[in-house]
Enzyme design. Structure first.
Site, PDB file in Angstrom:
ATOM      1  N   ARG A 115      -2.322   7.169   0.755  1.00  0.00           N
ATOM      2  CA  ARG A 115      -2.650   7.298   2.176  1.00  0.00           C
ATOM      3  C   ARG A 115      -1.706   8.218   2.938  1.00  0.00           C
ATOM      4  NH1 ARG A 115      -5.280   2.234   4.973  1.00  0.00           N
ATOM      5  NH2 ARG A 115      -3.185   1.437   5.198  1.00  0.00           N
TER       6      ARG A 115
ATOM      7  N   ASP B 148      -7.402  -1.859  -6.479  1.00  0.00           N
ATOM      8  CA  ASP B 148      -8.078  -2.472  -5.342  1.00  0.00           C
ATOM      9  C   ASP B 148      -8.545  -3.852  -5.777  1.00  0.00           C
ATOM     10  OD1 ASP B 148     -10.657  -3.038  -3.562  1.00  0.00           O
ATOM     11  OD2 ASP B 148      -9.449  -1.534  -2.515  1.00  0.00           O
TER      12      ASP B 148
ATOM     13  N   ARG C  70      -6.610  12.583  -4.723  1.00  0.00           N
ATOM     14  CA  ARG C  70      -7.842  11.878  -4.391  1.00  0.00           C
ATOM     15  C   ARG C  70      -8.991  12.831  -4.038  1.00  0.00           C
ATOM     16  NH1 ARG C  70      -8.649   7.231  -2.220  1.00  0.00           N
ATOM     17  NH2 ARG C  70     -10.777   8.023  -2.365  1.00  0.00           N
TER      18      ARG C  70
ATOM     19  N   TYR D 187     -16.099 -10.474   0.395  1.00  0.00           N
ATOM     20  CA  TYR D 187     -16.775  -9.198   0.166  1.00  0.00           C
ATOM     21  C   TYR D 187     -18.056  -9.393  -0.637  1.00  0.00           C
ATOM     22  CZ  TYR D 187     -12.641  -6.707   1.849  1.00  0.00           C
ATOM     23  OH  TYR D 187     -11.621  -6.230   2.633  1.00  0.00           O
TER      24      TYR D 187
ATOM     25  N   ARG E 263       0.827  -1.204   0.000  1.00  0.00           N
ATOM     26  CA  ARG E 263       0.000   0.000   0.000  1.00  0.00           C
ATOM     27  C   ARG E 263       0.861   1.253   0.000  1.00  0.00           C
ATOM     28  NH1 ARG E 263      -4.867  -1.117   4.346  1.00  0.00           N
ATOM     29  NH2 ARG E 263      -5.795  -2.921   3.324  1.00  0.00           N
TER      30      ARG E 263
END
Length: 340
Positions: free
Chosen positions: A22, A67, A31, A142, A18
């Site tokens: 972030r 993702d 973003r 999911y 990752r």
């Protein structure tokens, strides 16, 4: 790439799971203009985010920004990533009737992925790009739950009570992810990583019987992916809390194993018979520790990883969003200095 093939190199390579986003202010600024899944399927944006940590930290590999639910989106599943929650699916798949909504992933729908990868590879030059995908079990959790779940109650019920439906759902998840990963490698990625983030929620026997066969089937669909020398493109496999069955994760058909913070690399190497390169495992909880403590921890990781046939330095999981980017750059520089 040499470390992934158990060959010597001048120093230990390092990249961060990752790593694209972030913690980086340049990522957060971008973003603000794009939703998560929109950024994943907009080639210029996905390429830029993939490249940001390479420019910022000088890491030895980029990992494609995406993702694991992007194949859902491209296959027509109504999915969104909600801030603070994660992937949310309005109509979960929990019955044989629901299977009718699962359609194949058409090759043309992967064009934004191929375009983004090609842009990244062109700018990276000799720095390798790692392709990315989710293992069928984690992806299916999911789809079945409709979003993140602590206990995976619906997933476990299907696995226990309707193995035919279970196998159909996981086969579909594996098929679309195989297409997703293949598109990345065929566009220029040099290696691939399969994430089975929630595999550790299973017991060892359930993993062997209900999850591993589908990961193996996914990877078998990628056997045609070779590099210019005819060697199979290296495959890394990572899961959380999977120390008990690391050998089973290896047996699905991979070349390197990612290790979380639950056990040392030396212990993992022993469990795997000293046969494969390892990736990891700087504890993410140490990233805000004083540098002297973090440096000592990195030294321990380097010493522990030295016992394996190859070692790619990484974190025990993804970069926390409040991590100081300067610390990550400092880690890269120190790993090169300490391991060269």
């Amino acid at each position: 790439m040499r470390q992934l093939r158990s060959q010597s190199s001048t120093s230990r390579p390092v990249w961060f799971m990752r790593q694209a986003g972030r913690s980086l202010p340049e990522y957060r600024a971008l973003r603000e203009r794009y939703a998560m899944l929109e950024s994943c399927v907009t080639p210029d944006v996905a390429a830029e985010i993939t490249l940001q940590p390479v420019r910022r930290h000088g890491v030895d590999a980029a990992i494609f920004f995406s993702d694991i639910v992007v194949p859902f989106l491209l296959a027509g599943i109504d999915v969104e990533i909600q801030a603070g929650v994660g992937p949310v699916i309005d109509a979960p798949v929990r019955s044989h009737q629901d299977l009718g909504r699962l359609r194949p992933l058409e090759r043309e729908s992967l064009e934004p992925i191929s375009q983004a990868v090609a842009q990244v590879v062109d700018e990276l030059g000799s720095t390798p790009l790692i392709a990315f995908g989710g293992a069928p079990f984690t992806l299916a959790s999911y789809l079945i739950e409709g979003g993140p779940s602590k206990d995976l109650a619906n997933t476990r019920a299907m696995m226990r009570d309707d193995r035919e439906l279970w196998n159909a759902v996981l086969q579909w998840c594996g098929d679309i992810t195989a297409e997703f990963i293949a598109a990345q490698v065929e566009a220029g990625a040099s290696a691939l990583q399969l994430f089975d983030s929630w595999a550790g929620k299973l017991g060892a026997e359930d993993y062997r019987q209900a999850a591993a066969p589908h990961s193996k089937a996914l990877l078998s669909q990628l056997d045609h992916l070779v590099d210019d020398s005819g060697q199979r493109v290296p495959r890394i496999h990572f899961g959380l809390g999977t120390g008990e069955f690391l050998p089973d994760m290896l047996a699905v058909g991979v070349d390197a194993i990612g290790v979380d913070a639950a056990l040392t690399l030396a212990k993992a190497n022993g469990l795997l018979g000293g046969t494969v390169p390892l990736q990891g495992n700087i504890d993410v909880s140490m990233l805000d520790a004083p540098w002297e403590s973090l440096r000592a921890h990195i030294d321990e990781v380097l010493a522990s990883g030295a016992e394996a046939p190859g070692h790619v330095v990484n974190l025990s999981h993804g970069v926390p969003k409040d991590t100081d980017p300067g610390v990550l750059t400092q880690i890269v520089d120190y790993v090169r200095e300490a391991s060269s």
